[in-house]
Design a protein around this motif. Structure first.
Motif, PDB file in Angstrom:
ATOM      1  N   LEU A 134       1.897  26.814  37.950  1.00 33.85           N
ATOM      2  CA  LEU A 134       0.805  27.639  37.633  1.00 33.85           C
ATOM      3  C   LEU A 134       0.687  28.088  36.013  1.00 33.85           C
ATOM      4  N   ALA A 135       1.874  28.908  35.823  1.00 36.01           N
ATOM      5  CA  ALA A 135       1.864  29.326  34.560  1.00 36.01           C
ATOM      6  C   ALA A 135       1.789  28.480  33.251  1.00 36.01           C
ATOM      7  N   ALA A 136       2.844  27.294  33.454  1.00 31.75           N
ATOM      8  CA  ALA A 136       2.720  26.120  32.596  1.00 31.75           C
ATOM      9  C   ALA A 136       1.334  25.493  32.267  1.00 31.75           C
ATOM     10  N   ARG A 137       0.551  25.287  33.759  1.00 34.16           N
ATOM     11  CA  ARG A 137      -0.743  24.762  33.608  1.00 34.16           C
ATOM     12  C   ARG A 137      -1.753  25.370  32.562  1.00 34.16           C
ATOM     13  N   CYS A 138      -1.550  26.773  32.848  1.00 36.12           N
ATOM     14  CA  CYS A 138      -2.563  27.654  32.191  1.00 36.12           C
ATOM     15  C   CYS A 138      -2.363  27.746  30.740  1.00 36.12           C
ATOM     16  N   ALA A 139      -1.243  27.730  30.292  1.00 34.49           N
ATOM     17  CA  ALA A 139      -0.682  27.606  29.065  1.00 34.49           C
ATOM     18  C   ALA A 139      -1.016  26.413  28.375  1.00 34.49           C
ATOM     19  N   ALA A 140      -1.053  25.226  28.783  1.00 32.44           N
ATOM     20  CA  ALA A 140      -1.345  23.885  28.472  1.00 32.44           C
ATOM     21  C   ALA A 140      -2.887  23.811  28.614  1.00 32.44           C
ATOM     22  N   GLY A 141      -3.634  24.833  29.204  1.00 35.89           N
ATOM     23  CA  GLY A 141      -5.096  24.637  29.175  1.00 35.89           C
ATOM     24  C   GLY A 141      -5.455  23.610  30.178  1.00 35.89           C
ATOM     25  N   ASP A 142      -4.719  23.112  30.917  1.00 37.18           N
ATOM     26  CA  ASP A 142      -5.037  22.253  32.123  1.00 37.18           C
ATOM     27  C   ASP A 142      -5.585  22.827  33.407  1.00 37.18           C
ATOM     28  N   LEU A 143      -6.949  22.906  33.380  1.00 36.36           N
ATOM     29  CA  LEU A 143      -7.749  23.526  34.377  1.00 36.36           C
ATOM     30  C   LEU A 143      -7.609  22.833  35.699  1.00 36.36           C
ATOM     31  N   ALA A 144      -7.512  21.597  35.898  1.00 37.09           N
ATOM     32  CA  ALA A 144      -7.243  21.004  37.156  1.00 37.09           C
ATOM     33  C   ALA A 144      -5.977  21.362  37.878  1.00 37.09           C
ATOM     34  N   GLY A 145      -4.849  21.186  36.881  1.00 37.30           N
ATOM     35  CA  GLY A 145      -3.656  21.389  37.389  1.00 37.30           C
ATOM     36  C   GLY A 145      -3.438  22.923  37.693  1.00 37.30           C
ATOM     37  N   ALA A 146      -3.890  23.721  37.000  1.00 41.46           N
ATOM     38  CA  ALA A 146      -4.080  25.302  37.198  1.00 41.46           C
ATOM     39  C   ALA A 146      -4.545  25.505  38.599  1.00 41.46           C
ATOM     40  N   VAL A 147      -5.896  24.776  38.845  1.00 41.65           N
ATOM     41  CA  VAL A 147      -6.360  25.250  40.190  1.00 41.65           C
ATOM     42  C   VAL A 147      -5.517  24.677  41.165  1.00 41.65           C
ATOM     43  N   GLU A 148      -5.004  23.634  41.229  1.00 43.74           N
ATOM     44  CA  GLU A 148      -4.252  23.028  42.274  1.00 43.74           C
ATOM     45  C   GLU A 148      -3.127  23.889  42.429  1.00 43.74           C
ATOM     46  N   ALA A 149      -2.262  24.371  41.504  1.00 46.95           N
ATOM     47  CA  ALA A 149      -1.300  25.260  41.989  1.00 46.95           C
ATOM     48  C   ALA A 149      -1.625  26.528  42.282  1.00 46.95           C
ATOM     49  N   ALA A 150      -2.989  27.234  41.836  1.00 50.88           N
ATOM     50  CA  ALA A 150      -3.347  28.488  42.394  1.00 50.88           C
ATOM     51  C   ALA A 150      -3.841  28.437  43.830  1.00 50.88           C
ATOM     52  N   GLU A 151      -4.535  27.453  44.323  1.00 47.16           N
ATOM     53  CA  GLU A 151      -4.869  27.150  45.590  1.00 47.16           C
ATOM     54  C   GLU A 151      -3.830  27.231  46.544  1.00 47.16           C
ATOM     55  N   ARG A 152      -2.763  26.559  46.101  1.00 45.88           N
ATOM     56  CA  ARG A 152      -1.544  26.775  47.067  1.00 45.88           C
ATOM     57  C   ARG A 152      -1.013  27.768  47.420  1.00 45.88           C
ATOM     58  N   ILE A 153      -1.196  28.961  46.500  1.00 41.91           N
ATOM     59  CA  ILE A 153      -0.387  30.076  46.589  1.00 41.91           C
ATOM     60  C   ILE A 153      -1.380  30.979  47.143  1.00 41.91           C
ATOM     61  N   VAL A 154      -2.852  30.981  47.319  1.00 39.11           N
ATOM     62  CA  VAL A 154      -3.385  31.656  47.876  1.00 39.11           C
ATOM     63  C   VAL A 154      -3.136  32.108  49.308  1.00 39.11           C
ATOM     64  N   GLY A 155      -3.104  33.476  49.740  1.00 35.48           N
ATOM     65  CA  GLY A 155      -2.377  33.862  51.138  1.00 35.48           C
ATOM     66  C   GLY A 155      -1.118  33.627  51.157  1.00 35.48           C
TER      67      GLY A 155
END
Length: 309
Positions: A161-182
């Motif tokens: 998630l950190a790497a995708r955010c730093a790269a500006g990769d919204l789709a990748g960041a969303v996928e990683a973020a949704e996997r850690i919700v809860g």
């Protein structure tokens, strides 16, 4: 945090009602506290805090009433009593409560809001190099805790998630973020704490650094993604905190570390206070906060100059 004076209109006395103590409420709670009285339920009681959920209310639908020396979440009403005074000793989990008209009431306890505080610290404007220096100082103060996380140490998605955010990769960041919700145990699972730190840093540090734009854009979309169904994927308290973070609402301990990253003061004391929050919550928040600050710096590079917005 900046205290704001607020004087609610006098309320008519009710037969048998106990006098209400004074409190200072987060601005995020205005929708709940300024509205009419609503039925609520106490969902958790600790020596330093009580959590009440208003069913059917818009977010933030969980509020925390906390002692003056407790960790201050962005959805908190702070009372002028320390935990040693046992201000919540008569409150019971599962008890009925009432929230609204500037008050919070439950069996054995009542608080009336007299002041408000702003959960979104003002950081900027900042040059990217200044933020980068501040982030390195915070990283040094955090040590391994800020790099590996707490409750999700060893899990691949926080780093991804950190790497995708730093790269500006919204789709990748969303996928990683949704996997850690809860993901994780407790009232505020580790995955949600990481996301809260990340969202707050993207919005506040990203909005303060100049030129701004891309990090805030990322915070907008990422926040919308993780809050869309948070109420069904995590605890009620964690869902409320995700909504607060998406809007830039930071707990006092998180806000203090963000100000250190902005160069306002040495980070040591503030970092120690943050890392002491909860069992792993402070460490998880620090992990997300550092990831968001690093992304805010990375997203101001030449690659993004003409692509913000």
């Amino acid at each position: 945090m900046t205290p704001l004076v607020r004087a609610p209109a006098p309320l008519p006395a009710r037969p048998g009602a106990r006098p209400a103590g004074a409190g200072a409420a987060s601005l995020a709670l205005r929708p709940l506290l300024d509205g009419p009285r609503r039925a609520a339920r106490v969902i958790a009681v600790f020596p330093a805090a009580v959590y009440a959920e208003v069913r059917g209310a818009p977010e933030p639908r969980v509020l925390a009433v906390v002692a003056s020396d407790a960790a201050r979440m962005p959805n908190a009403v702070v009372v002028p009593a320390a935990r040693r005074d046992q201000p919540f000793r008569a409150v019971r989990e599962g008890a009925d409560a009432v929230v609204g008209d500037g008050r919070v009431e439950t069996g054995g306890f009542a608080v009336r809001v007299r002041r408000e505080w702003d959960p979104a610290p003002v950081l900027g404007p900042l040059h990217p190099a200044a933020l980068a220096r501040g982030v390195r100082a915070v990283e040094s103060a955090c040590g391994d805790a800020g790099m590996t996380g707490g409750g999700l140490a060893g899990h691949p998605d926080p780093g991804l998630l950190a790497a995708r955010c730093a790269a500006g990769d919204l789709a990748g960041a969303v996928e990683a973020a949704e996997r850690i919700v809860g993901l994780g145990p407790g009232l505020t699972p580790s995955g949600d704490d990481i996301l809260c730190g990340l969202l707050v840093a993207l919005r506040l540090a990203g909005g303060a650094v100049r030129p701004a734009g891309r990090a805030v854009w990322l915070a907008d979309w990422l926040g919308a993604a993780v809050t869309a169904d948070a109420g069904t994927r995590t605890t009620a308290l964690a869902a409320t905190l995700l909504h607060c973070a998406a809007a830039g609402g930071a707990g006092a301990e998180v806000g203090a570390v963000l100000r250190c990253a902005a160069g306002a003061e040495p980070p040591g004391p503030a970092v120690r206070r943050l890392l002491a929050v909860g069992h792993t919550s402070g460490t998880d928040l620090a992990c997300g906060l550092l990831a968001g600050c690093r992304a805010a710096v990375a997203l101001t590079g030449p690659r993004w100059m003409n692509r913000a917005g």
